[in-house]
Write a protein that holds these residues in place. Structure first.
Motif, mmCIF file in Angstrom:
data_model
loop_
_atom_site.group_PDB
_atom_site.id
_atom_site.type_symbol
_atom_site.label_atom_id
_atom_site.label_comp_id
_atom_site.label_asym_id
_atom_site.label_seq_id
_atom_site.Cartn_x
_atom_site.Cartn_y
_atom_site.Cartn_z
ATOM 1 N N THR A 135 0.955 -1.254 0.025
ATOM 2 C CA THR A 135 0.070 0.048 -0.013
ATOM 3 C C THR A 135 1.073 1.273 0.110
ATOM 4 N N HIS A 136 0.644 1.987 -0.994
ATOM 5 C CA HIS A 136 1.854 3.049 -1.187
ATOM 6 C C HIS A 136 1.186 4.268 -1.912
ATOM 7 N N LEU A 137 1.711 5.497 -1.739
ATOM 8 C CA LEU A 137 1.228 6.630 -2.635
ATOM 9 C C LEU A 137 2.139 7.048 -3.574
ATOM 10 N N ASP A 138 1.718 7.316 -4.780
ATOM 11 C CA ASP A 138 2.643 7.588 -5.861
ATOM 12 C C ASP A 138 3.131 9.246 -5.851
ATOM 13 N N ALA A 139 4.123 9.549 -5.937
ATOM 14 C CA ALA A 139 4.406 11.073 -6.019
ATOM 15 C C ALA A 139 4.359 11.589 -7.397
ATOM 16 N N PRO A 140 3.940 12.725 -7.696
ATOM 17 C CA PRO A 140 3.975 13.415 -9.071
ATOM 18 C C PRO A 140 5.264 12.889 -9.840
ATOM 19 N N SER A 141 6.387 12.782 -9.152
ATOM 20 C CA SER A 141 7.782 12.520 -9.871
ATOM 21 C C SER A 141 7.645 11.063 -10.302
ATOM 22 N N HIS A 142 6.799 10.327 -9.909
ATOM 23 C CA HIS A 142 6.700 8.859 -10.644
ATOM 24 C C HIS A 142 6.484 8.865 -12.097
ATOM 25 N N ALA A 143 5.745 9.997 -12.447
ATOM 26 C CA ALA A 143 5.376 9.729 -13.832
ATOM 27 C C ALA A 143 5.755 11.060 -14.519
ATOM 28 N N ILE A 144 6.158 11.940 -14.170
ATOM 29 C CA ILE A 144 6.486 13.351 -14.428
ATOM 30 C C ILE A 144 7.725 13.906 -13.989
ATOM 31 N N ASP A 145 8.697 13.817 -14.851
ATOM 32 C CA ASP A 145 9.962 14.211 -14.518
ATOM 33 C C ASP A 145 10.119 15.680 -13.946
ATOM 34 N N GLY A 146 10.829 15.901 -12.907
ATOM 35 C CA GLY A 146 11.047 17.122 -12.448
ATOM 36 C C GLY A 146 9.899 17.749 -11.423
ATOM 37 N N ALA A 147 8.735 16.631 -11.423
ATOM 38 C CA ALA A 147 7.639 17.150 -10.395
ATOM 39 C C ALA A 147 8.064 16.816 -9.122
ATOM 40 N N PRO A 148 7.030 17.196 -8.140
ATOM 41 C CA PRO A 148 7.438 17.219 -6.801
ATOM 42 C C PRO A 148 7.477 15.568 -6.360
ATOM 43 N N ALA A 149 8.460 15.303 -5.366
ATOM 44 C CA ALA A 149 8.482 13.992 -4.931
ATOM 45 C C ALA A 149 8.203 13.705 -3.731
ATOM 46 N N SER A 150 8.047 12.700 -2.770
ATOM 47 C CA SER A 150 7.021 12.114 -2.034
ATOM 48 C C SER A 150 7.106 13.168 -0.964
ATOM 49 N N ASP A 151 7.899 14.027 -0.524
ATOM 50 C CA ASP A 151 7.712 14.915 0.354
ATOM 51 C C ASP A 151 6.788 16.115 0.082
ATOM 52 N N GLY A 152 6.429 16.042 -1.212
ATOM 53 C CA GLY A 152 5.397 17.163 -1.655
ATOM 54 C C GLY A 152 4.076 16.710 -1.604
ATOM 55 N N HIS A 189 -1.508 7.732 -15.205
ATOM 56 C CA HIS A 189 -0.670 8.499 -13.931
ATOM 57 C C HIS A 189 -0.448 9.772 -14.246
ATOM 58 N N LYS A 190 -0.013 10.154 -15.602
ATOM 59 C CA LYS A 190 0.250 11.565 -15.854
ATOM 60 C C LYS A 190 -0.931 12.548 -15.647
ATOM 61 N N ALA A 191 -2.306 12.003 -16.207
ATOM 62 C CA ALA A 191 -3.419 13.028 -15.872
ATOM 63 C C ALA A 191 -3.773 12.882 -14.550
ATOM 64 N N PHE A 192 -3.640 11.844 -13.727
ATOM 65 C CA PHE A 192 -3.952 12.483 -11.988
ATOM 66 C C PHE A 192 -2.794 13.308 -11.744
ATOM 67 N N LEU A 193 -1.496 12.795 -11.531
ATOM 68 C CA LEU A 193 -0.543 13.337 -11.022
ATOM 69 C C LEU A 193 -0.334 14.545 -11.477
ATOM 70 N N GLY A 194 -0.542 14.898 -12.843
ATOM 71 C CA GLY A 194 -0.235 16.209 -13.256
ATOM 72 C C GLY A 194 -1.482 17.232 -12.772
ATOM 73 N N ALA A 195 -2.662 16.758 -12.437
ATOM 74 C CA ALA A 195 -3.862 17.667 -11.866
ATOM 75 C C ALA A 195 -3.799 17.750 -10.585
ATOM 76 N N GLY A 196 -2.693 17.135 -9.768
ATOM 77 C CA GLY A 196 -2.419 17.268 -8.394
ATOM 78 C C GLY A 196 -3.233 16.263 -7.637
ATOM 79 N N VAL A 197 -3.786 15.033 -8.056
ATOM 80 C CA VAL A 197 -4.607 14.242 -7.497
ATOM 81 C C VAL A 197 -3.703 13.325 -6.759
ATOM 82 N N ALA A 198 -3.794 12.933 -5.613
ATOM 83 C CA ALA A 198 -2.714 12.011 -4.815
ATOM 84 C C ALA A 198 -3.584 10.718 -5.319
ATOM 85 N N ILE A 199 -2.450 9.639 -5.429
ATOM 86 C CA ILE A 199 -3.029 8.240 -5.769
ATOM 87 C C ILE A 199 -2.703 7.395 -4.729
ATOM 88 N N LEU A 200 -3.505 6.677 -4.256
ATOM 89 C CA LEU A 200 -3.203 5.430 -3.408
ATOM 90 C C LEU A 200 -3.371 4.220 -4.152
#
Length: 220
Positions: free
Chosen positions: A59-76, A171-182
């Motif tokens: 069980t984990h959360l994806d950070a935006p940087s998982h799919a978008i280079d240069g995007a915020p990491a887990s601490d964001g 992933h890009k659609a969710f993370l690019g829109a600032g949606v947290a993914i569990l």
């Protein structure tokens, strides 16, 4: 194979998958392993364990940087994204490999719910050993639709938010829109409907994913 979590005396249901040897891992990801680095039986003063795992295990959360280079990491990842009222969506009747925007229109998702946990046919997969590629995920159209509804947190009951082999754009659609993914939630013991959600990532800095402990209980 994992055992379903139970309910404690406060009504909280642990929807986190146990981290243990034999844990199903997404195909190609690092496996999970725990061992003693030092042991009392081996002459040490204390037992000290070592864990080797990928950050997208269990069980984990994806950070935006998982799919978008240069995007915020887990601490964001905002902590408040996983804290508060949520809705468990009954999507067990959906077939196929992907949930589309059209499929969302057939599901009971009340307006104004911003944290959604999708209980799908995936929940049964936790009863099988090893990775199961037959899971259902969201396609890009569904991700864009949920983002347009101002949903801020989306969880699913297997190891990827997108369908097997076609998950990048989701992933890009969710993370690019600032949606947290569990990903990797165990919803077998959770009834659809309103719940309180408590989902916090560990304080891991600079990572593209982060293990989380997630619990729900009926909304009061």
């Amino acid at each position: 194979m994992t055992q379903a979590s139970g309910t404690d005396d406060t009504g909280w249901i642990d929807i986190s998958v146990p981290l243990q040897d034999g844990l199903p891992i997404f195909e190609g990801d690092p496996t999970f392993h725990i061992e003693h680095a030092f042991s009392i039986a081996g002459g040490a003063n204390y037992n000290v364990s070592r864990v080797d795992m990928g950050v997208h295990s269990g069980t984990h959360l994806d950070a935006p940087s998982h799919a978008i280079d240069g995007a915020p990491a887990s601490d964001g990842i905002p902590l408040e994204a996983g804290l508060g009222p949520a809705w468990v969506v009954d999507a067990r009747g959906l077939a196929g490999a992907a949930i589309s925007a059209a499929d969302l229109a057939t599901l009971d998702i009340p307006a104004g719910e911003t944290r959604l946990l999708f209980k799908t046919r995936n929940s049964a997969l936790w009863g099988h050993a090893g990775f199961q590629a037959s899971f259902i995920g969201f396609d890009e159209s569904a991700a864009l639709e949920l983002a347009a509804r101002a949903v801020r947190f989306v969880g699913i009951d297997y190891l990827s938010i997108g369908p097997f082999g076609k998950a990048v754009e989701t992933h890009k659609a969710f993370l690019g829109a600032g949606v947290a993914i569990l990903e990797g939630a165990d919803l077998r013991n959770v009834e659809p409907g309103p719940v309180e959600l408590l989902c916090l990532p560990i304080r891991l800095i600079g990572s593209d994913g982060v293990p989380a402990r997630a619990l729900v209980r009926p909304r009061r």
